[in-house]
Structures are given as C-alpha cells and as structure tokens.
Design an enzyme around this catalytic site. Sequence first.
Site, short mmCIF file in Angstrom:
data_model
loop_
_atom_site.label_atom_id
_atom_site.label_comp_id
_atom_site.label_asym_id
_atom_site.label_seq_id
_atom_site.Cartn_x
_atom_site.Cartn_y
_atom_site.Cartn_z
N LYS A 4 12.06 -38.21 -4.14
CA LYS A 4 11.97 -36.79 -3.77
C LYS A 4 12.07 -36.66 -2.25
O LYS A 4 11.60 -37.53 -1.51
CB LYS A 4 10.64 -36.19 -4.25
CG LYS A 4 10.63 -35.92 -5.75
CD LYS A 4 9.61 -34.84 -6.09
CE LYS A 4 9.68 -34.49 -7.57
NZ LYS A 4 8.76 -33.41 -7.94
N ASP A 14 -8.47 -12.99 -6.01
CA ASP A 14 -8.87 -14.27 -6.61
C ASP A 14 -8.64 -14.37 -8.13
O ASP A 14 -8.60 -15.47 -8.67
CB ASP A 14 -10.36 -14.54 -6.35
CG ASP A 14 -10.66 -14.76 -4.88
OD1 ASP A 14 -9.70 -14.81 -4.08
OD2 ASP A 14 -11.85 -14.87 -4.52
N GLY A 25 -18.91 -8.91 -6.46
CA GLY A 25 -20.09 -8.46 -5.72
C GLY A 25 -20.16 -6.94 -5.68
O GLY A 25 -21.23 -6.34 -5.87
N ARG A 27 -5.40 6.72 -4.61
CA ARG A 27 -4.47 7.86 -4.81
C ARG A 27 -4.52 8.35 -6.26
O ARG A 27 -4.58 9.55 -6.53
CB ARG A 27 -3.06 7.40 -4.43
CG ARG A 27 -1.94 8.37 -4.76
CD ARG A 27 -0.64 7.72 -4.30
NE ARG A 27 0.54 8.48 -4.62
CZ ARG A 27 1.26 8.33 -5.72
NH1 ARG A 27 0.85 7.48 -6.65
NH2 ARG A 27 2.35 9.05 -5.92
#
Length: 321
Positions: A213, A127, A104, A21
Amino acid sequence: MKRVAVMTSGGDAPGMNAAVRAVVRAGLDKNVEVYGIRQAYQGLLAGDMALLTSREVSGILQRGGTVLQTARNEEFKTPQGQRKGQRRLNENAIEGVIVIGGDGSLRGAQKLHELGVPVVGIPASIDNDIWGTDTSIGVDTALNTILDAVDRLRDTATSHNRAFVVEVMGRDCGYLAVMAGILGGAEIVVTPENGVTMNEIASSLEDAYIRGKTHAIAVLAEGAPYQGPELARFLEQKHIGFEIRLTILGHTQRGGSPTAFDRLLATRMGVYAVELLLSGESGVMVARVGREQVPMPLKDCTSRTRQITPEYFDLARILSR
Ligand code: F6P
C-alpha cells in the site's frame, strides 16, 4: 398553550438553526408565540429570552452553529438552579419548553419536566451517542466533514508513502471514528469501545506497508485510551515502513453548513416537537426510529448511551484489507 420557548444547549451541532426555525414556524402555524432563550440554561437563569418572529429565523436554515448560542452551566445542575429556571419561565409566561441538545442538555430538560414544566427534547450532538434515536442532528454533517478531510489526507499520504493518524471527536462514543473508518477506507479504527492496542495498530499499518500500500490511515476517536500525539510517537519509534503524520480534526468537525439530511432531520424534528408539546406530551424526546419520528421518554434516553451496531466494527475490519 400560547407561548413556548426554545433553546439550543451543549456542544453546537450543524442543523440546530434549522430546528429553531422549524420550531418558530410550526408555532406560528398554530398561533403560538415562540421565545428564544439565549445561551441555553445560563440564559434561562438570567431570564435572557426574546420573541422570535418568522423574519428573525429567515436565512438561518443553512447556517452551522446556533444563532441562539449555547453555554455550559453548572448552576442549573443543582435543585436550586432548576427552581430558579422554572421561576424565570413563569416570569415570562412561558408554558412549555423545547430543548435542542445532547445528553447533558436533555438531562436538564428532564429536570424541568419533573418540576412540572411541559418539555420536549430534540437530540442534537455530532457524537451520535444519544440513546433511543437512530441519529441526532449534526451527525451526518460532521461525518461528511470528516470524510472530506480523510479523502484529502489520503491524497497527500499516497504522494509521500505516509501513514496518517486522524483523531476525530467522540468523547464517550466511537461512532464517528468507526463510520469514518468504513467510509473513508481506513486501515484501522480505534474507539473507546473496541480496545485496540497501539501494538495492534503498528502491526496493521506495517502489514499494509508490506502488502504494497502507498498510504495508510488509522482513525482514532478522542475518547480512545490513548491520544493522537502519543500514538503517532509510538508508531514512529516502531519503524513500520511508512513515515507517520498526525492530524487532529478538532472543532472543524462541529462547524459548517448542515447537509440536506441534517436540514430535513432538524426540520421534521422541530415541527414534531411543537406538535407533541401542544398535544400535551411532556418529558419526551423526539426520536428517529427507522423512517418514523416517535416520542421517547427523556428518562430512558438520558439514563444510557447509544451503542454502536457491532456489525460496523466487522465492516471496518473486513474492508481494510
Ligand atoms: O459532544 C460533542 C463534542 O464535540 C464531543 O465530541 C467533544 O468531546 C466535546 O463536544 C468537546 O467539547 P467542547 O466544545 O466544550 O470542547
């Protein structure tokens, strides 16, 4: 320059639409027509491109995925494929291209540049493995999606005295895993980079159990040396105290509406990419460095992988007590 094209390529990332956009509207502001190439390099080779009007990019700012679609393509990796792509651009009188995608896809952009096609890249991949930029479009949204999942898993883990293995995306880079570990309060994080063994994970979770825990979380990047199911089976056999459950977040991490941060990042990068192209720059990627945007040579950005700041591994460890 009177006519340029834009494509989204590689894995989709939330914010790609906001970038498209921005490219279209920045082009219109400078009296430049922007063509949308559908399905990335595959669409380029098929000559599948059409003019994008301002109205056609209305209402896409907040949408995940990519309206231009994306595809993986082998043919464009060959010199012949690259020549064919250049020819398709000439046939459509396209004078410059903006490629939005991961490493890539940006390598493909570099190839076009080497053939003499003016090209600017925009980094987009959840990533956060693209060298040269502090962050890429989609990272912030994916991380927030992961944190939402980890928070929910902790609720149910606490209720049942369970430990969860949570597998997150990141083929070659553990950025999402390490950040999810720090910000989601995980006991341990495993990434392709940090070499944590399954025995170390078992000890860490067992230790958490002994310390009282009521839950434990191990975040595992998909690029780690072993996968979630293998780790979960190993932990079950170790009888560490907690019952073990596994959740693989998979492609849920790639979808969803972009966060405010990603919308702004994509919008700024889209406008800047057009400015760079019109000022005669080519073979560069828009990089965010600190609070600024700068052009970085695509050659550099695609010849290495962004490394995780070592401090983050320390933070993950220190805060897991
Ligand atoms: O590069 C982004 C990414 O989501 C990686 O984290 C993951 O390994 C890969 O894409 C998955 O690719 P695909 O959607 O083709 O399965």
